[in-house]
Design a protein around this motif. Structure first.
Motif, short mmCIF file in Angstrom:
data_model
loop_
_atom_site.label_atom_id
_atom_site.label_comp_id
_atom_site.label_asym_id
_atom_site.label_seq_id
_atom_site.Cartn_x
_atom_site.Cartn_y
_atom_site.Cartn_z
N ARG A 16 -0.94 5.00 6.81
CA ARG A 16 -0.80 3.79 6.00
C ARG A 16 -1.53 2.61 6.66
NH1 ARG A 16 5.61 4.03 4.35
NH2 ARG A 16 5.55 6.19 3.57
N GLU A 67 -5.14 2.73 5.97
CA GLU A 67 -5.38 2.32 4.58
C GLU A 67 -5.40 0.79 4.46
OE1 GLU A 67 -2.40 4.19 2.16
OE2 GLU A 67 -3.23 6.19 2.63
N ARG A 68 -4.55 0.14 5.26
CA ARG A 68 -4.49 -1.33 5.24
C ARG A 68 -5.62 -1.98 6.03
NH1 ARG A 68 0.86 -3.16 3.71
NH2 ARG A 68 1.28 -1.66 2.07
N ILE A 100 -0.36 -5.65 10.77
CA ILE A 100 -0.25 -4.57 9.78
C ILE A 100 1.05 -3.81 9.97
CG2 ILE A 100 -1.31 -2.40 9.02
CD1 ILE A 100 -4.03 -3.66 9.67
N GLN A 114 4.10 -5.60 8.51
CA GLN A 114 4.10 -5.47 7.04
C GLN A 114 4.66 -4.11 6.64
OE1 GLN A 114 0.11 -5.71 5.47
NE2 GLN A 114 -0.20 -7.78 6.29
N LEU A 115 4.14 -3.06 7.29
CA LEU A 115 4.57 -1.71 6.93
C LEU A 115 6.05 -1.51 7.17
CD1 LEU A 115 1.59 0.43 8.33
CD2 LEU A 115 2.06 -0.15 5.94
#
Ligand SMILES: [Zn+2]
Ligand SMILES: [Zn+2]
Length: 902
Positions: free
Chosen positions: A848, A851-852, A877, A880-881
């Protein structure tokens, strides 16, 4: 073949079994004491037996027993003496085995649980003296020790299945324990009142106390008494009086040898070890060897001379072999080692063939003997397996650098190994008779080999080759054509060794016929494969042996830098790898050969382990690398530049010294290169984590790897060789004070990053170097290791207040030598999704994150990879995840007892 049957019959019926049993009994009685005095008496007695049997040139030899001198890298034991060794349980009363809880009616009196004078096995050899009159010690159980009981001054009563060896002795001594009590016993349910003879209670793989070993007192008790002690110790404070006058000192170790001269001077060696005080192991061997020599002598002068060698197992043989010179191939034909070589009718006898590195006609003859006796009624039943051909402790002289291929007969099971019930009275008469007859027959065959055996040996080689073809199609790996070729070469070399007693022309003819057979069998076999990265790397290395004998005690290496070699060196493919290094073949090929000899494919991780061990031995002079892929400071700096490391960078460095292949100059080269790459304005931080956990999350520490935190003891660091080297070899390293998650560093920002973290703060909280490195725009570097090592993700967990952070109970050493138990909050128990080794970049979080837009820098170095992430980007990041999915760092395996709770 008929001769073999005749000889077996001759020895079986001709030998004097009563004398053999008497001699075994007398020798065991002398060896029983285990002390150097007992050793000397046993050696003198053996010499007398040889002389009485009329065996020529019998003599007593002497080697140092100083705990220091090494022969073929086997370090000699220290001499040891004791007369008192007594363990008295205070106020327990005597055990009542008829009651479930053991407690007898009267607990007012003391109970003697172990007494050297009653049976010498009660005191473990190497035990040291207590104060005169003894000292009072508490006894705790192994379970209590592992749950955090302070073992200082205590004896630890081990679990029934815990072998009293380095794995337990070392941590107990590390924490100030006095020693151990063991009731480990093979055959314990059949012999609950027997004792184990403890033979390797040391802090390493060695079998006898050496100069580096720390003092201890240890006792061996029967299973019944062991149960009683565990029961009492569990119930409450159990105290004992411990009395011992044991003394380690620098003395001498005797050995005995004799020579039966043959028509030729080349010798066949007949080995049997002294000093293990069991009738089967190995008084039988010594007596059977003398009996075999007596029988051989009665039949006239043998073709080859027969040398008897009676010495301490392994160490004594190495010393004797070394005293005869370096490579013994020209002087010695081969050997038969009699160790526990009885053949009771109810057990199958396995004749272990000599490792294939030194070709031996005796291997073929042993195979023929098994066939010849297959239908003979009074012969042993054989469980024959011509693979793998081993180098273990009974056959280690087969290594080509020594050149004495050694055959070893051993029953398939020995359920009473080192069990005090193994007295001469216990031995099966028929087992002694068959065992001795087999030994005599083998000696006769090796010393008087007959030229007419070349033909059956050739036919055997043909059959073996056909069988190898069947086996390789049954279990295919590697390159089939190369594998069959290797089998053919081994069979050929074995036939060529028949030239010792057959005409060269006849041997040549057999060899040529076998070659024709091989060519016919190998038609159409594939001869290529796609190499894996580590195999390809190994193919670029050509190692050469520099020392005689398989490395074992690592005597050339300073204690702190010693490590366990794969397979305990002797007990698996690693010995075959070392044996096959001839300075011409590359390591990739040699690894393949070991696989063919073991008939088992190695995984990429195993190949890496062997390559790493070979390079380690090269670093310490046991090997030289005639050709290698050079990775030194210059190459590393170039790779770091390529990766994007810049002057002035702040780097958190996770590393694996072996991850990229052999680094010239070792860990220091990596550190030097890193310093160069970031320059004087850059900062490096290395994890120096330790495991002082008694309790972590809801899991009790179950492993012996726990140690009270001691910043002075760098061996506690478990995150690799690079941080250890950084601490040990840097003149003034800065290290944070955290008990479990300290970091060490150098550079202008190091102090600022390291000083805030208090000893018992959360390991990855806001005061940790992780948080501070992020504030300073740092990067995290993975040097040859996967993303799974990324401790920074735990900072994200702490920052985002994840519920799975839980307290840990730890222990540390205080400056005055005491111990202190502390609680650390928000610790890091349990499992995570990214704990998946080389696959970590594919875990949920990183998938993920990429991907970000998380940027992963990568560059290859040697066989491995360097990778780098920016901390601020990872932080942003990652947070956020985690906010979107608090389970992003946990796995989704329903079986995972940790992750499924949240
Ligand atoms: Zn033995
Ligand atoms: Zn999990």
């Amino acid at each position: 073949m008929q001769k073999m049957q005749e000889w077996y019959q001759y020895f079986y019926t001709g030998q004097d079994c009563s004398r053999i049993l008497q001699d075994i009994s007398a020798l065991t009685a002398l060896e029983l004491g285990q002390t150097s005095h007992a050793y000397a008496a046993a050696a003198r007695h053996t010499l007398a037996l040889l002389q009485a049997a009329g065996i020529p040139q019998a003599e007593l030899l002497s080697f140092p027993a100083d705990g220091r001198t090494a022969y073929q890298d086997k370090r000699m034991p220290l001499a040891w003496e004791a007369t008192i060794g007594k363990l008295t349980l205070l106020n327990t009363g005597s055990p009542d085995y008829n009651r479930l809880n053991f407690s007898g009616p009267d607990s007012s009196h003391d109970f003697v649980a172990a007494d050297f004078q009653q049976h010498p096995f009660h005191l473990v050899k190497g035990s040291v003296a207590t104060a005169p009159g003894g000292q009072i010690a508490r006894i705790i159980t192994e379970g209590q020790f592992l749950s955090g009981e302070d073992p200082r001054g205590c004896l630890v009563m081990l679990q029934p299945l815990t072998s009293p060896r380095a794995a337990v002795l070392k941590p107990i001594l590390d924490q100030g324990g006095l020693g151990i009590i063991s009731d480990y016993l093979q055959g314990r349910y059949k012999t609950p009142d027997a004792l184990q003879w403890v033979n390797a209670c040391t802090e390493g793989a060695h079998w006898h106390v050496q100069a580096d070993d720390r003092p201890f007192v240890a006792f061996s008790v029967t299973p019944r008494i062991g149960d009683f002690i565990r029961d009492r110790a569990t119930a409450g404070a159990l105290k004992a009086r411990v009395e011992c006058d044991g003394r380690r000192y620098e003395g001498t170790l005797p050995a005995v040898t004799a020579l039966l001269p043959g028509r030729r001077s080349e010798e066949v060696w007949l080995l049997a070890h002294l000093y293990e005080p069991l009738a089967d192991d190995d008084s039988f061997g010594v007596v059977a060897a003398i009996e075999a020599a007596r029988g051989l002598m009665a039949r006239g002068t043998p073709e080859f001379s027969v040398r008897l060698v009676f010495a301490m197992e392994f160490y004594g043989y190495a010393a004797y072999a070394a005293s005869r010179g370096e490579n013994l191939r020209p002087a010695v034909v081969g050997a038969l080692n009699l160790d526990s070589s009885l053949a009771p009718p109810e057990l199958e006898l396995q004749i272990h063939l000599a490792g294939p590195g030194t070709p031996f006609y005796g291997n073929a003859l042993a195979e023929l003997l098994v066939r010849a006796l297959a239908k003979q009624e009074n012969a042993p039943r054989f469980a024959f397996n011509r693979y793998p051909g081993a180098y273990h402790d009974d056959q280690f002289l087969s290594d080509p650098s020594v050149g004495v291929p050694t055959i070893w007969p051993l029953p398939a099971h020995n359920e009473f190994w080192h069990n005090s019930s193994q007295t001469a009275a216990w031995l099966s008469r028929e087992g002694v008779r068959r065992g001795a007859a087999i030994c005599s027959t083998l000696v006769e065959m090796l010393a008087n080999p007959r030229p007419e055996w070349l033909d059956p040996a050739f036919r055997l080689a043909e059959e073996n080759l056909a069988d190898d073809l069947r086996l390789l199609s049954e279990k295919p790996f590697g390159r089939p054509a190369e594998r069959l070729r290797h089998c053919w070469q081994r069979e050929t070399e074995r036939l060529q060794d028949f030239a010792r007693f057959c005409s060269a022309a006849a041997v040549q003819e057999a060899v040529a016929a076998l070659a024709a057979k091989y060519r016919a069998l190998s038609v159409g076999l594939a001869d290529s494969e796609k190499p894996t990265p580590w195999r390809a790397y190994a193919a670029d290395i050509v190692p050469k042996r520099q020392t005689v004998g398989l490395p074992y005690d690592l005597a050339k290496v300073p204690v702190r830098q010693r490590r366990r070699l794969p397979d305990g060196v002797l007990y698996g493919p690693f010995a075959n790898i070392l044996a096959n290094l001839d300075g011409r073949k590359d390591l990739g090929q040699v690894i393949r050969e070991a696989e063919y000899e073991y008939r088992a494919a190695l995984s990429e991780a195993q190949v890496k382990k062997y390559v790493d061990a070979v390079c380690y031995l090269a670093d310490w002079g046991y090997l030289s690398l005639l050709q290698e892929v050079r990775i030194g400071v210059e190459e590393i700096v170039a790779a770091l530049r390529q990766l994007g490391v810049r002057e002035g960078d702040l780097l958190l460095v996770h590393s694996s010294l072996s991850g990229c292949g052999h680094i010239t100059g070792g860990a220091m080269s990596i550190i030097t290169a890193l310093k160069q790459a970031v320059g004087p304005g850059g900062t490096l931080l290395f994890p120096t984590f330790t495991r002082p956990y008694i309790y972590l999350g809801d899991v009790l520490n179950k492993n012996y790897n726990y140690r009270p935190f001691d910043p002075a003891d760098t061996s506690q660091i478990w995150v690799g060789a690079v941080p250890q080297a950084f601490l040990e070899q840097n003149p003034a390293p800065l290290r944070s004070r955290h008990i479990t998650h300290s970091w060490a560093g150098v550079g202008p920002l190091a102090e600022e990053c390291l000083r805030q973290h208090q000893p018992c703060d959360p390991p990855a909280g806001e005061s940790s170097p992780l948080a501070l490195a992020c504030q300073h725009q740092g990067k995290v570097l993975f040097f040859g290791c996967p993303l799974a090592s990324v401790t920074f993700l735990h900072y994200l967990e702490t920052h985002c207040q994840m519920p799975f952070l839980q307290p840990a109970v730890c222990r540390r050493r205080t400056p005055d030598g005491g111990l202190e138990t502390v609680l650390i909050d928000k610790h890091l128990p349990g499992h995570r999704d990214f704990y998946c080794g080389n696959q970590a970049h594919k875990c949920k979080f990183f998938r993920r994150a990429f991907e970000r837009g998380l940027q992963l820098q990568q560059t290859s170095l040697g066989v491995g990879m360097l990778q780098m992430l920016s901390l601020p980007q990872l932080f942003e990041i990652g947070c956020q995840l985690l906010r979107e999915d608090p389970r992003v760092l946990l796995c989704d395996d329903p079986e995972c007892t940790f992750c499924r709770q949240f």
